[in-house]
Design an enzyme around this catalytic site. Structure first.
Site, PDB file in Angstrom:
ATOM      1  N   GLY A 187      38.249  44.103  46.006  1.00  0.00           N
ATOM      2  CA  GLY A 187      39.620  44.606  46.044  1.00  0.00           C
ATOM      3  C   GLY A 187      40.218  44.890  44.690  1.00  0.00           C
ATOM      4  N   GLY A 188      39.464  44.634  43.604  1.00  0.00           N
ATOM      5  CA  GLY A 188      40.033  44.860  42.272  1.00  0.00           C
ATOM      6  C   GLY A 188      40.897  43.701  41.818  1.00  0.00           C
ATOM      7  CB  ALA A 221      39.195  39.357  38.869  1.00  0.00           C
ATOM      8  N   GLY A 222      37.899  38.625  42.270  1.00  0.00           N
ATOM      9  CA  GLY A 222      37.429  37.477  43.058  1.00  0.00           C
ATOM     10  C   GLY A 222      36.090  36.957  42.557  1.00  0.00           C
ATOM     11  N   GLY A 223      35.142  37.838  42.337  1.00  0.00           N
ATOM     12  CA  GLY A 223      33.817  37.435  41.848  1.00  0.00           C
ATOM     13  C   GLY A 223      33.911  36.824  40.458  1.00  0.00           C
ATOM     14  CB  SER A 224      35.776  37.815  37.421  1.00  0.00           C
ATOM     15  OG  SER A 224      35.159  39.077  37.367  1.00  0.00           O
ATOM     16  CG  ASP A 281      37.841  41.959  35.382  1.00  0.00           C
ATOM     17  OD1 ASP A 281      38.275  42.500  34.346  1.00  0.00           O
ATOM     18  OD2 ASP A 281      37.780  42.530  36.478  1.00  0.00           O
ATOM     19  N   PRO A 311      40.568  38.532  48.143  1.00  0.00           N
ATOM     20  CG  PRO A 311      42.190  40.028  48.894  1.00  0.00           C
ATOM     21  CD  PRO A 311      41.989  38.863  47.985  1.00  0.00           C
ATOM     22  CE  LYS A 348      41.118  42.065  37.517  1.00  0.00           C
ATOM     23  NZ  LYS A 348      41.232  43.506  37.623  1.00  0.00           N
TER      24      LYS A 348
END
Ligand code: C5P
Length: 313
Positions: free
Chosen positions: A114-115, A117-120, A153, A111, A9
């Site tokens: 990076g802001g 939301a990859g982990g989310s 997120d 990435p 996102k």
């Protein structure tokens, strides 16, 4: 074996209030999910070696990124699976068969740090896959409650589309319609990441929190559902100035990105990824080409939004 995916996102609008007693910030956030997805594949695997376990019968493998610095129990995919195993226990549904572990394979495309939301997105995809594997069939409301407990997120990644997040940015209302036009972005990553808690902390030190936030969709913000030209002047991120003040090369990169002709430039979440808005897919590729030689930008990714919600594949 079950595979699910969830989108990344960016925040088209991110307004940040003053922190509460826990240090958490009330948010008014309009998310656009992006067509770059994380995939989670889950299965039971025989595992008799107790030492491989980290408190729970869950093993996470991550492909496509080096997360070796991340403590295994802090991986959001691990936490998502653990939450559903505990939920199964409460419901009296057998979770992981004796002598087995729940194995999760995460294929990362977004990435790290990076802001975006990859982990989310890892958590959202894992929630759906494990829900299906365990046969829990949790309803939307319960899934969102669990998602909120994992991270602010995660509900946005479950929800997909363009959505308004109130509360801590985690109480979602979907806004987009079937005829909402696509937006094209060039996501520009920096060599060095920014930690989300550190950005929020510095934001507080700088005294930037708003004393009041809108409690429903602000007048005029419906324009996020229009074409790219209508987004110009509407995009807004309260964390932008703070992130620029913290990152050694972000300011320089920002100028370079502005000079290659996007419609607008916006910090993605807490950064440091910068989103450059294009008029079309072709324009996005032109921007990407012009940035290829810029040493300030580590990598570029052309993406579109809004995206499909998290889904079992
Ligand atoms: O919710 P999540 O774990 O993704 O948030 C990461 C960090 O970002 C939190 O530990 C907190 O420092 C900060 N944060 C915040 N207010 C929010 C969301 C996140 O202060 N609404």
């Amino acid at each position: 074996m079950i595979t699910a995916s969830a989108p990344g996102k960016l925040n088209l609008i991110l307004l940040v209030g003053k922190p509460d007693q826990r240090g958490y910030h009330p948010l008014y956030s309009i998310f656009e999910t992006l067509n770059i997805r994380e995939r989670a594949t889950v299965r039971f695997r025989p595992q008799h070696d107790e030492s491989a376990r980290i408190g729970m019968p869950i093993v996470v493998h991550t492909l496509g990124a080096d997360l070796s610095d991340l403590e295994p129990t802090k991986h959001l995919a691990f936490r998502a699976a653990r939450a559903l195993i505990l939920e199964a226990d409460e419901l009296g549904i057998p979770a992981v068969p004796d002598g087995h572990v729940l194995e999760i394979e995460i294929e990362k495309s977004i990435p790290v740090a990076g802001g975006m939301a990859g982990g989310s997105a890892d958590a959202a995809a894992t929630l759906l896959a494990v829900d299906k594997l365990l046969g829990l069939n949790l309803d939307r409301e319960r899934m969102h409650e669990i998602a909120r407990g994992l991270g602010a997120d995660v509900p946005a990644c479950l929800e997909g589309g363009i959505s308004l997040g109130l509360g801590y940015g985690d109480h979602m209302t979907r806004l987009d319609q079937p005829d909402t036009p696509e937006h094209y972005w060039v996501m520009c990553t920096m060599g060095q990441g920014l930690s989300t808690p550190a950005v929020f902390k510095e934001f507080d030190v700088q005294g930037r929190g708003r004393s009041k936030l809108p409690t429903s969709l602000r007048e005029g913000d419906w324009r996020v559902l229009e074409g790219a030209e209508q987004l110009v002047g509407l995009l807004e991120n309260d964390l932008q100035e703070t992130a620029l003040s913290m990152h050694p090369t972000l300011g320089k990169a920002w100028k370079v990105i502005e000079e290659v002709g996007p419609l607008a430039v916006l910090l993605s979440g807490s950064g440091p990824t910068v989103a450059a808005l294009a008029t079309s897919l072709e324009h996005a590729h032109q921007i990407e080409k012009r940035l290829a030689e810029a040493p300030e930008v580590e990598n570029t990714l052309v993406v579109s939004g809004p995206a499909q919600p998290a889904k079992v594949e």
